[in-house]
Design a protein around this motif. Structure first.
Motif, PDB file in Angstrom:
ATOM      1  N   ASN A 124       0.824  -1.207   0.000  1.00  0.00           N
ATOM      2  CA  ASN A 124       0.000   0.000   0.000  1.00  0.00           C
ATOM      3  C   ASN A 124       0.860   1.259   0.000  1.00  0.00           C
ATOM      4  OD1 ASN A 124      -2.111  -1.877   0.514  1.00  0.00           O
ATOM      5  ND2 ASN A 124      -1.710  -1.711   2.710  1.00  0.00           N
ATOM      6  N   GLN A 155      -3.414   4.973  15.142  1.00  0.00           N
ATOM      7  CA  GLN A 155      -1.965   5.189  15.209  1.00  0.00           C
ATOM      8  C   GLN A 155      -1.693   6.599  15.726  1.00  0.00           C
ATOM      9  OE1 GLN A 155      -0.052   3.965  11.414  1.00  0.00           O
ATOM     10  NE2 GLN A 155      -1.869   2.681  11.083  1.00  0.00           N
ATOM     11  N   ASN A 191     -10.873   0.077  13.848  1.00  0.00           N
ATOM     12  CA  ASN A 191     -10.059  -1.129  13.991  1.00  0.00           C
ATOM     13  C   ASN A 191      -8.580  -0.825  13.778  1.00  0.00           C
ATOM     14  OD1 ASN A 191     -10.047  -0.690  11.279  1.00  0.00           O
ATOM     15  ND2 ASN A 191     -10.693  -2.740  10.673  1.00  0.00           N
ATOM     16  N   ASN A 192      -8.262   0.451  13.720  1.00  0.00           N
ATOM     17  CA  ASN A 192      -6.877   0.849  13.495  1.00  0.00           C
ATOM     18  C   ASN A 192      -6.729   2.249  14.085  1.00  0.00           C
ATOM     19  OD1 ASN A 192      -4.319   1.553  12.533  1.00  0.00           O
ATOM     20  ND2 ASN A 192      -4.696   0.799  10.480  1.00  0.00           N
ATOM     21  N   PHE A 231      -4.453   6.815  -3.167  1.00  0.00           N
ATOM     22  CA  PHE A 231      -3.705   5.695  -2.630  1.00  0.00           C
ATOM     23  C   PHE A 231      -3.739   4.530  -3.619  1.00  0.00           C
ATOM     24  CE2 PHE A 231      -7.181   2.930  -1.116  1.00  0.00           C
ATOM     25  CZ  PHE A 231      -8.240   3.821  -1.051  1.00  0.00           C
ATOM     26  N   ASN A 289       6.017   7.216  13.131  1.00  0.00           N
ATOM     27  CA  ASN A 289       4.973   6.417  13.768  1.00  0.00           C
ATOM     28  C   ASN A 289       5.414   6.061  15.187  1.00  0.00           C
ATOM     29  OD1 ASN A 289       3.257   4.114  14.483  1.00  0.00           O
ATOM     30  ND2 ASN A 289       2.614   4.219  12.348  1.00  0.00           N
ATOM     31  N   TYR A 305      -3.179   0.130  -3.599  1.00  0.00           N
ATOM     32  CA  TYR A 305      -2.963  -1.082  -2.812  1.00  0.00           C
ATOM     33  C   TYR A 305      -2.357  -2.202  -3.653  1.00  0.00           C
ATOM     34  CZ  TYR A 305      -7.617  -1.944  -4.720  1.00  0.00           C
ATOM     35  OH  TYR A 305      -8.694  -2.064  -5.544  1.00  0.00           O
ATOM     36  N   TYR A 333      -0.498  12.199   0.649  1.00  0.00           N
ATOM     37  CA  TYR A 333      -1.255  13.157   1.430  1.00  0.00           C
ATOM     38  C   TYR A 333      -0.713  14.557   1.131  1.00  0.00           C
ATOM     39  CZ  TYR A 333      -2.904   9.413   4.575  1.00  0.00           C
ATOM     40  OH  TYR A 333      -3.490   8.292   5.106  1.00  0.00           O
ATOM     41  N   LYS A 337      -9.081   6.987  -5.504  1.00  0.00           N
ATOM     42  CA  LYS A 337      -9.162   8.384  -5.097  1.00  0.00           C
ATOM     43  C   LYS A 337      -9.301   8.481  -3.589  1.00  0.00           C
ATOM     44  CE  LYS A 337     -11.234  10.020  -9.397  1.00  0.00           C
ATOM     45  NZ  LYS A 337     -12.420  10.659 -10.019  1.00  0.00           N
ATOM     46  N   GLY A 338      -8.623   9.488  -3.060  1.00  0.00           N
ATOM     47  CA  GLY A 338      -8.800   9.813  -1.657  1.00  0.00           C
ATOM     48  C   GLY A 338      -9.859  10.881  -1.506  1.00  0.00           C
ATOM     49  N   GLU A 346      -8.773   4.391  11.509  1.00  0.00           N
ATOM     50  CA  GLU A 346      -9.416   3.734  10.374  1.00  0.00           C
ATOM     51  C   GLU A 346     -10.729   3.151  10.881  1.00  0.00           C
ATOM     52  OE1 GLU A 346      -6.983   0.772   8.484  1.00  0.00           O
ATOM     53  OE2 GLU A 346      -8.700  -0.230   7.610  1.00  0.00           O
ATOM     54  N   TYR A 383       1.049   1.868  17.091  1.00  0.00           N
ATOM     55  CA  TYR A 383      -0.132   1.274  16.471  1.00  0.00           C
ATOM     56  C   TYR A 383      -0.929   0.689  17.618  1.00  0.00           C
ATOM     57  CZ  TYR A 383      -2.944  -2.351  14.209  1.00  0.00           C
ATOM     58  OH  TYR A 383      -3.973  -3.165  13.810  1.00  0.00           O
ATOM     59  N   GLY A 398      -0.572  -4.575   4.770  1.00  0.00           N
ATOM     60  CA  GLY A 398      -1.681  -5.162   5.505  1.00  0.00           C
ATOM     61  C   GLY A 398      -3.014  -4.624   5.059  1.00  0.00           C
ATOM     62  N   GLY A 399      -4.039  -5.390   5.347  1.00  0.00           N
ATOM     63  CA  GLY A 399      -5.391  -5.017   4.973  1.00  0.00           C
ATOM     64  C   GLY A 399      -6.048  -4.182   6.041  1.00  0.00           C
ATOM     65  N   SER A 400      -7.356  -4.190   6.009  1.00  0.00           N
ATOM     66  CA  SER A 400      -8.134  -3.354   6.910  1.00  0.00           C
ATOM     67  C   SER A 400      -7.764  -3.628   8.357  1.00  0.00           C
ATOM     68  CB  SER A 400      -9.620  -3.628   6.694  1.00  0.00           C
ATOM     69  OG  SER A 400     -10.389  -2.896   7.611  1.00  0.00           O
ATOM     70  N   GLY A 401      -7.490  -2.567   9.072  1.00  0.00           N
ATOM     71  CA  GLY A 401      -7.171  -2.670  10.480  1.00  0.00           C
ATOM     72  C   GLY A 401      -5.730  -2.945  10.792  1.00  0.00           C
ATOM     73  N   ALA A 402      -4.955  -3.276   9.795  1.00  0.00           N
ATOM     74  CA  ALA A 402      -3.571  -3.684  10.047  1.00  0.00           C
ATOM     75  C   ALA A 402      -2.563  -2.830   9.296  1.00  0.00           C
ATOM     76  CB  ALA A 402      -3.379  -5.145   9.665  1.00  0.00           C
ATOM     77  N   ASN A 403      -3.025  -1.795   8.652  1.00  0.00           N
ATOM     78  CA  ASN A 403      -2.151  -0.991   7.796  1.00  0.00           C
ATOM     79  C   ASN A 403      -1.416   0.051   8.640  1.00  0.00           C
ATOM     80  OD1 ASN A 403      -1.166  -0.202   5.277  1.00  0.00           O
ATOM     81  ND2 ASN A 403      -2.703   1.401   5.123  1.00  0.00           N
ATOM     82  N   VAL A 404      -0.152  -0.193   8.907  1.00  0.00           N
ATOM     83  CA  VAL A 404       0.660   0.711   9.711  1.00  0.00           C
ATOM     84  C   VAL A 404       1.540   1.517   8.772  1.00  0.00           C
ATOM     85  CG1 VAL A 404       2.398   0.887  11.522  1.00  0.00           C
ATOM     86  CG2 VAL A 404       0.648  -0.899  11.638  1.00  0.00           C
ATOM     87  N   LEU A 405       1.444   2.841   8.857  1.00  0.00           N
ATOM     88  CA  LEU A 405       2.097   3.706   7.877  1.00  0.00           C
ATOM     89  C   LEU A 405       3.490   4.146   8.289  1.00  0.00           C
ATOM     90  CD1 LEU A 405      -0.706   6.114   6.620  1.00  0.00           C
ATOM     91  CD2 LEU A 405      -0.062   3.850   5.813  1.00  0.00           C
ATOM     92  N   PHE A 408       0.534   5.770  -0.364  1.00  0.00           N
ATOM     93  CA  PHE A 408      -0.409   6.878  -0.182  1.00  0.00           C
ATOM     94  C   PHE A 408       0.274   8.206  -0.473  1.00  0.00           C
ATOM     95  CE2 PHE A 408      -3.380   4.252   2.272  1.00  0.00           C
ATOM     96  CZ  PHE A 408      -2.550   3.238   2.704  1.00  0.00           C
TER      97      PHE A 408
END
Lengths: 114, 113
Positions: free
Chosen positions: A31, B33, B30-31, A48, B45, A50, A35, A57-58, B90, B48, A96-103, A33
């Motif tokens: 992923n 940060q 669910n997210n 963004f 960061n 994936y 900004y 589109k954002g 998120e 998390y 990672g997918g939903s909930g796990a995407n650490v930037l 992005f």
């Protein structure tokens, strides 16, 4: 450490010029992005991606386009720069997918359009 | 969309003081940060933390997802802690699909010697 590298730290362009902002990440993240950050408005998502050749589109895509031909590279394009696109542009990558995407963010590119 | 509010907007501390920054959000997440943006613009960061408590040195964070808030604690602050602290969340997906991180407008911290 994950590294996200933005090609230009400072740019000055004229109204109507085409502008390319490049971003490269070295950890095989899916992923990526773009900004923009403006005083009082926080960070707003432009586009963004994936996956390679995929783009979404954002919140503020108008006036911008993106390209992701390779997994590690995500480019932001201003087809015809305008003064209201003067801003700090920040690229990020994540895994990672939903909930796990650490930037992880790059150092930013400060663009001034005259 | 989900709303993210951070408080206080500005904070000035003497070196060595402790502080608590708050992030409220308007929907299930669910997210979550926490980031620190240094005076040169680099975003780092910090945590998390979609739920629970974590600690990293002088920093710790707690998220109470059921009550829709998160707290960032800074103890024994140092001048290098100065900058802007952002919370990003998120929303829990209603269906499959990619959800976006939404950022708050930040807390600007100045730690003076």
């Amino acid at each position: 450490d994950v590294k996200v590298t933005q090609s230009s730290r400072y740019l000055v362009k004229r109204t109507g010029e085409k502008v390319f902002l490049e971003c490269v990440q070295d950890m095989d993240h899916e992923n990526m992005f773009w900004y923009r950050q403006d005083p009082g408005l926080g960070l707003r998502l432009i586009y963004f991606s994936y996956d390679v050749k995929m783009k979404e589109k954002g919140d503020i895509p108008e006036g911008y386009s993106v390209s992701r031909e390779k997994k590690e590279r995500f480019s932001l394009i201003l087809e015809s720069a305008s003064t209201n696109q003067t801003s700090m542009y920040l690229c990020a990558s994540g895994q990672g997918g939903s909930g796990a995407n650490v930037l992880t963010f790059g150092a930013g590119s400060r663009l001034t359009v005259l | 969309g989900i709303q993210v509010e951070q408080s206080p907007p500005d904070l000035i501390l003497q070196e060595g003081a402790n502080s608590t920054l708050r992030c409220n959000f308007s929907d299930s997440v669910n997210n979550l940060q926490w980031f620190h943006q240094n005076p040169w613009g680099q975003l780092i960061n910090l945590f998390y933390i979609p739920s629970g408590t974590k600690q990293n040195g002088r920093l710790s964070a707690t998220t109470v997802a059921t009550e829709r808030y998160s707290l960032l604690y800074i103890s024994s602050s140092q001048t290098t802690d100065s900058g802007v602290y952002f919370c990003a969340v998120e929303r829990s997906p209603m269906n499959t699909g990619f959800q976006k991180l939404v950022f708050g407008t930040g807390t600007r911290l100045l730690v003076s010697p």
